[in-house]
Design a protein around this motif. Structure first.
Motif: not given
Length: 171
Positions: A23-30, A61-67, A162-164
């Protein structure tokens, strides 16, 4: 019989491993913590822009482009640096539910106290006022006083893409 259950469990795990997709993930980190919140493609994101931090938008969210650090939403493409605050709608559902329960209790308690005073022709006891009023104040405070959780991006929180995806090896 137990051996059959174990065999079925192992067989089910082996079959399901082939269907797992990356998957492609949008991640919020503390910061300085392992605490993370993840959003996948298809999830709704409630955020505010750097230009107007008090104006919140909810988009899918339609798509994520981590690059390149771009989030493709339903009607706009958004860069990671332009996100100021991410809100979590529904994070205060426990407080709203408990507040509604206390407000219902307060109204029922008041109704029964009034019916008791009318039927038995006596003055309500002071504890009846305290119980009804306390439940009403507590329910109102929980219902309308606890806001949704909002995470401001900056020193304490950050957003990552993240691109997994498992790409074939290039040989």
């Amino acid at each position: 019989m137990t051996g059959c259950r174990i065999l079925l469990f192992v067989l089910g795990m082996c079959i399901s491993c082939g269907t797992v997709q990356a998957q492609k993930i949008l991640q919020i980190e503390k910061a300085n913590s392992l605490k993370t919140w993840r959003f996948h493609v298809g999830d709704e994101l409630t955020f505010s822009d750097v230009g107007a931090p008090d104006q919140f938008y909810t988009r899918m969210i339609v798509d994520l482009f981590p690059e390149i650090g771009i989030i493709q939403l339903t009607d706009v493409a958004l860069h990671l640096d332009s996100i100021a605050v991410i809100a979590f709608p529904g994070s205060n559902n426990w407080a709203k539910g408990l507040g509604n329960t206390l407000l219902t209790f307060a109204s029922v308690w008041t109704l029964y106290s009034l019916l008791d005073s009318v039927i038995n022709s006596r003055e309500p006891a002071p504890f009846q006022y305290y119980a009804g009023g306390g439940a009403w104040v507590g329910g109102a405070a929980l219902r309308w006083g606890i806001p949704e959780t909002k995470k401001s991006m900056g020193k304490r929180y950050r957003v990552r893409l993240l691109d997994l995806t498992f790409y074939p090896s290039q040989q």
